[in-house]
Write a protein that holds these residues in place. Structure first.
Motif, PDB file in Angstrom:
ATOM      1  N   HIS A 490     -53.952  99.403  21.292  1.00 56.17           N
ATOM      2  CA  HIS A 490     -52.854  99.165  20.364  1.00 56.17           C
ATOM      3  C   HIS A 490     -52.911 100.180  19.228  1.00 56.17           C
ATOM      4  N   LYS A 491     -51.785 100.356  18.576  1.00 52.62           N
ATOM      5  CA  LYS A 491     -51.725 101.353  17.508  1.00 52.62           C
ATOM      6  C   LYS A 491     -52.730 101.077  16.403  1.00 52.62           C
ATOM      7  N   SER A 492     -53.003  99.803  16.191  1.00 55.18           N
ATOM      8  CA  SER A 492     -53.945  99.455  15.138  1.00 55.18           C
ATOM      9  C   SER A 492     -55.375  99.829  15.491  1.00 55.18           C
ATOM     10  N   GLY A 493     -55.625 100.133  16.767  1.00 56.85           N
ATOM     11  CA  GLY A 493     -56.982 100.422  17.198  1.00 56.85           C
ATOM     12  C   GLY A 493     -57.259 101.890  17.444  1.00 56.85           C
ATOM     13  N   VAL A 494     -56.328 102.781  17.090  1.00 58.43           N
ATOM     14  CA  VAL A 494     -56.529 104.215  17.327  1.00 58.43           C
ATOM     15  C   VAL A 494     -56.331 104.968  16.021  1.00 58.43           C
ATOM     16  N   GLU A 495     -56.826 106.202  16.009  1.00 59.05           N
ATOM     17  CA  GLU A 495     -56.654 107.051  14.853  1.00 59.05           C
ATOM     18  C   GLU A 495     -55.190 107.442  14.707  1.00 59.05           C
ATOM     19  N   PRO A 496     -54.721 107.654  13.481  1.00 56.88           N
ATOM     20  CA  PRO A 496     -53.331 108.103  13.294  1.00 56.88           C
ATOM     21  C   PRO A 496     -53.067 109.389  14.068  1.00 56.88           C
ATOM     22  N   GLY A 497     -51.937 109.440  14.730  1.00 60.27           N
ATOM     23  CA  GLY A 497     -51.577 110.615  15.514  1.00 60.27           C
ATOM     24  C   GLY A 497     -52.090 110.595  16.943  1.00 60.27           C
ATOM     25  N   TRP A 498     -52.845 109.527  17.312  1.00 61.86           N
ATOM     26  CA  TRP A 498     -53.343 109.432  18.692  1.00 61.86           C
ATOM     27  C   TRP A 498     -52.162 109.341  19.640  1.00 61.86           C
ATOM     28  N   ARG A 499     -52.207 110.116  20.725  1.00 59.44           N
ATOM     29  CA  ARG A 499     -51.107 110.131  21.689  1.00 59.44           C
ATOM     30  C   ARG A 499     -51.678 110.343  23.075  1.00 59.44           C
ATOM     31  N   LEU A 500     -50.903 109.936  24.062  1.00 61.36           N
ATOM     32  CA  LEU A 500     -51.311 110.087  25.460  1.00 61.36           C
ATOM     33  C   LEU A 500     -50.321 111.016  26.145  1.00 61.36           C
ATOM     34  N   PRO A 501     -50.748 112.236  26.488  1.00 59.29           N
ATOM     35  CA  PRO A 501     -49.809 113.173  27.123  1.00 59.29           C
ATOM     36  C   PRO A 501     -49.259 112.669  28.460  1.00 59.29           C
ATOM     37  N   VAL A 502     -50.131 112.130  29.330  1.00 61.27           N
ATOM     38  CA  VAL A 502     -49.678 111.718  30.663  1.00 61.27           C
ATOM     39  C   VAL A 502     -50.311 110.384  31.028  1.00 61.27           C
ATOM     40  N   LEU A 503     -49.471 109.443  31.422  1.00 59.34           N
ATOM     41  CA  LEU A 503     -49.923 108.201  32.042  1.00 59.34           C
ATOM     42  C   LEU A 503     -49.488 108.250  33.500  1.00 59.34           C
ATOM     43  N   ARG A 504     -50.464 108.355  34.390  1.00 54.59           N
ATOM     44  CA  ARG A 504     -50.162 108.468  35.823  1.00 54.59           C
ATOM     45  C   ARG A 504     -50.575 107.169  36.509  1.00 54.59           C
ATOM     46  N   ILE A 505     -49.632 106.562  37.216  1.00 54.93           N
ATOM     47  CA  ILE A 505     -49.884 105.307  37.922  1.00 54.93           C
ATOM     48  C   ILE A 505     -49.738 105.568  39.418  1.00 54.93           C
ATOM     49  N   VAL A 506     -50.808 105.340  40.137  1.00 48.23           N
ATOM     50  CA  VAL A 506     -50.824 105.553  41.586  1.00 48.23           C
ATOM     51  C   VAL A 506     -50.808 104.185  42.261  1.00 48.23           C
ATOM     52  N   VAL A 507     -49.797 103.954  43.081  1.00 53.12           N
ATOM     53  CA  VAL A 507     -49.646 102.681  43.776  1.00 53.12           C
ATOM     54  C   VAL A 507     -50.243 102.816  45.168  1.00 53.12           C
ATOM     55  N   ASP A 508     -51.189 101.950  45.479  1.00 50.56           N
ATOM     56  CA  ASP A 508     -51.804 101.961  46.813  1.00 50.56           C
ATOM     57  C   ASP A 508     -50.739 101.576  47.833  1.00 50.56           C
TER      58      ASP A 508
END
Length: 598
Positions: A490-508
């Motif tokens: 959650h936003k409250s648990g990360v440093e300011p400006g924390w971002r995730l460039p790619v979220l990749r979801i692989v479905v079996d």
């Protein structure tokens, strides 16, 4: 071919077609055989049987395919056949590659025909692997091998065979020709080391098992094998023995020690390693010894001599984390290019211990290069693997299988071991994190809150990969405002400006049927959106089957959503560096199977 006449009654029978002669003989037999005396019938029958045998041999010679092949081609085929048979003849518990006897295949080829037998007898390299299962053929193998180096395998178990096997080693003209010796017969009374006191100038590999009473160490001076004269020995595998050799192994590069009996102390192991200055791969299996408290390592000394400067691969199997840490700390890994494996972490360390493999502190240089990390659980009730890799280094830790009926088993138990173990890695350097997120029956992902906290520490994270069997359920939990459900911090648990460039979801693809294109996922109490640059969904189903899900994601969670159609064979995987792959390790050994991590 020159014509040879066959005259009978002035008639040249060779001019008559053979089929006509056979037909005439058949008609003659039908018309007159009942008139012939029994003795004459027996003579005719014997003559015809001999004739048929001669004709069958002629037919075989004409039909045999090998007569159309040059001897060189046949020889190459024979070598390939023996190589394939030898690869499958290795014992199931083997660690290192070797030349394994295939006496049955070799003798089968030799019995096909005289030509094949003559060719095989001249291929001396095919007769160098001798097994005690066919000791009566040993003289033939020794003759046909023509002074080539020998590979001898002694596996027969039983007190009656003990002395025979020992005498075969000590009395035959094999000692100066030994290249490989695999002596794994379970001995009743035989002290095998007593028979290995001869010089072995050509020996390159030794596998020796069972040389003491089971469970009891030999409280005698450690033996010096081969009178200290085995200058070419590169591979040594010792198992179920009560001693460690006192040799100085100048050329040894691969060493495996398996279930060494109690009584051999930690300092004895270190002394042996000190005598192997060129060691490249060390394997310890079931070794339960610990460093003495009054003899701590002096790793803080800058000028301390490096114990194993060439060591690039280190494998522990079925050992406690305390023992693993003691060995790694004393070995003092300073290289950046190294592969560490800890396989089958025992039950006591999974649930009952606060000890973990100290990856970061014991291999600081190599661990700093670990940029890809994976937390893998192939089944929801099975063991867990933690794998990490970098440009020239890799680490793999696996928990031992535990039966679901065990009193300590629980679906969260392995994860509770894995999370503190993750803390022993430099998470701030991780750029790619892979999690196999399989469905748990009627319950959320175990310890999601704690895992999200680790992800929040990955300040350099570029890609988070989640492998799932249930896409809707994963998305519903992933973007939930409940910290007990979501793997995303959650936003409250990360440093300011924390971002995730790619979220990749692989479905079996094997675990989900094509969904309704209009179906969407619902999130109860959605979380405050994190900054995700791109969401990629990979699956083998057509993209239109996820239109509703992609539309929902792009509207409320990430503006950029891609769908990638993959084949059913595609699975997420880590790319391990060349340091993991040891050509001397047998491909069937679990320690050589890095590509099967996922």
């Amino acid at each position: 071919m020159k014509h040879t006449p066959v005259l009978h009654g002035g008639i040249d029978l060779s001019r008559i077609p053979a089929t006509s002669l056979a037909r005439a003989l058949q008609e003659q037999a039908r018309a007159h055989s009942h008139l012939l005396p029994a003795r004459e019938l027996q003579h005719v029958t014997s003559t015809l049987a001999s004739t048929i045998s001669d004709m069958r041999q002629a037919l075989n010679r004409q039909q045999a395919f090998d007569r159309c092949l040059p001897v060189e081609v046949l020889t190459t085929i024979f070598y390939h056949v023996i190589d394939i048979a030898s690869a499958s003849a290795a014992p199931s518990d083997v660690i290192w590659t070797g030349s394994y006897p295939v006496t049955g295949a070799l003798l089968t080829l030799a019995l096909v025909c005289r030509d094949w037998r003559d060719i095989l007898s001249k291929c001396s390299a095919l007769w160098t692997a001798i097994s005690d299962e066919n000791l009566e053929l040993a003289d033939m193998f020794l003759q046909y091998s023509r002074q080539r180096p020998l590979h001898i395998h002694l596996r027969t178990t039983g007190c009656a065979e003990d002395l025979q096997l020992g005498q075969f080693i000590s009395e035959h003209d094999t000692q100066c020709r030994l290249r490989e010796l695999h002596w794994t017969a379970r001995s009743c009374t035989l002290r095998k080391a007593e028979f290995l006191r001869f010089p072995a100038p050509r020996l390159e590999q030794l596998r020796l098992n069972f040389d003491a009473q089971e469970g009891v160490a030999d409280h005698v001076s450690p033996p010096i094998l081969f009178a200290g004269q085995a200058p070419l020995l590169r591979v040594l595998d010792l198992g179920f023995v009560g001693w460690l050799p006192a040799n100085h192994f100048d050329s040894l590069t691969h060493l495996s020690l398996v279930d060494i009996f109690p009584g051999v102390g930690f300092t004895d192991f270190i002394d042996l390693l000190r005598n192997c200055p060129r060691l490249e791969h060390l394997v310890l299996v079931g070794i339960e010894v610990f460093a003495p408290e009054d003899n701590p390592p002096t790793s803080d000394l800058i000028d301390k001599p490096h114990l194993l400067p060439n060591l690039r691969r280190l494998t522990f199997d079925s050992m406690s984390n305390v023992g693993v840490n003691d060995f790694v700390e004393h070995i003092d890994i300073r290289r950046a290019d190294v592969a560490l494996q800890v396989l089958n972490v025992p039950l006591s360390d999974l649930y009952l211990s606060d000890d973990f493999v100290e990856v970061r502190s014991h291999m600081p240089t190599a661990s700093e290069a670990l940029t890809s990390l994976a937390l893998i659980r192939p089944t929801w009730h099975g063991p867990v693997t933690i794998a990490a890799t970098g440009p020239n280094t890799a680490v793999r830790l696996t928990s031992a299988p535990v039966d679901v009926d065990d009193e300590h088993w629980g679906p969260d138990a392995h994860a509770k071991w894995a999370l503190p173990q993750l803390d022993r890695f430099p998470l701030e350097h991780v750029e790619q994190f892979l999690i196999t997120r399989l469905s748990f029956p009627k319950r959320p992902f175990p310890v999601a809150r704690e895992l999200a906290a680790r992800i929040a520490q990955m300040s350099q994270l570029r890609e988070l990969i989640l492998w799932t069997t249930d896409l809707r359920r994963l998305l519903s939990e992933l973007f939930s405002g409940s910290a007990d459900l979501s793997l995303l911090p959650h936003k409250s648990g990360v440093e300011p400006g924390w971002r995730l460039p790619v979220l990749r979801i692989v479905v079996d693809p094997s675990a989900e049927i094509p969904p309704d294109p209009a179906a969407v996922f619902e999130v109860e109490d959605p979380m405050e959106p994190l900054h995700i640059d791109l969401i990629v969904i990979e699956c083998s189903h057509p993209s239109r089957t996820y239109d509703g899900i992609i539309h929902t994601l792009s509207r409320g969670y990430c503006r950029s959503v891609q769908y990638v159609a993959t084949s059913q064979a595609d699975h997420p995987h880590l790319h391990f560096s060349a340091v993991c792959y040891d050509p001397v390790a047998h491909p069937d050994w679990i320690g050589a199977q890095w590509d099967s991590v996922i």
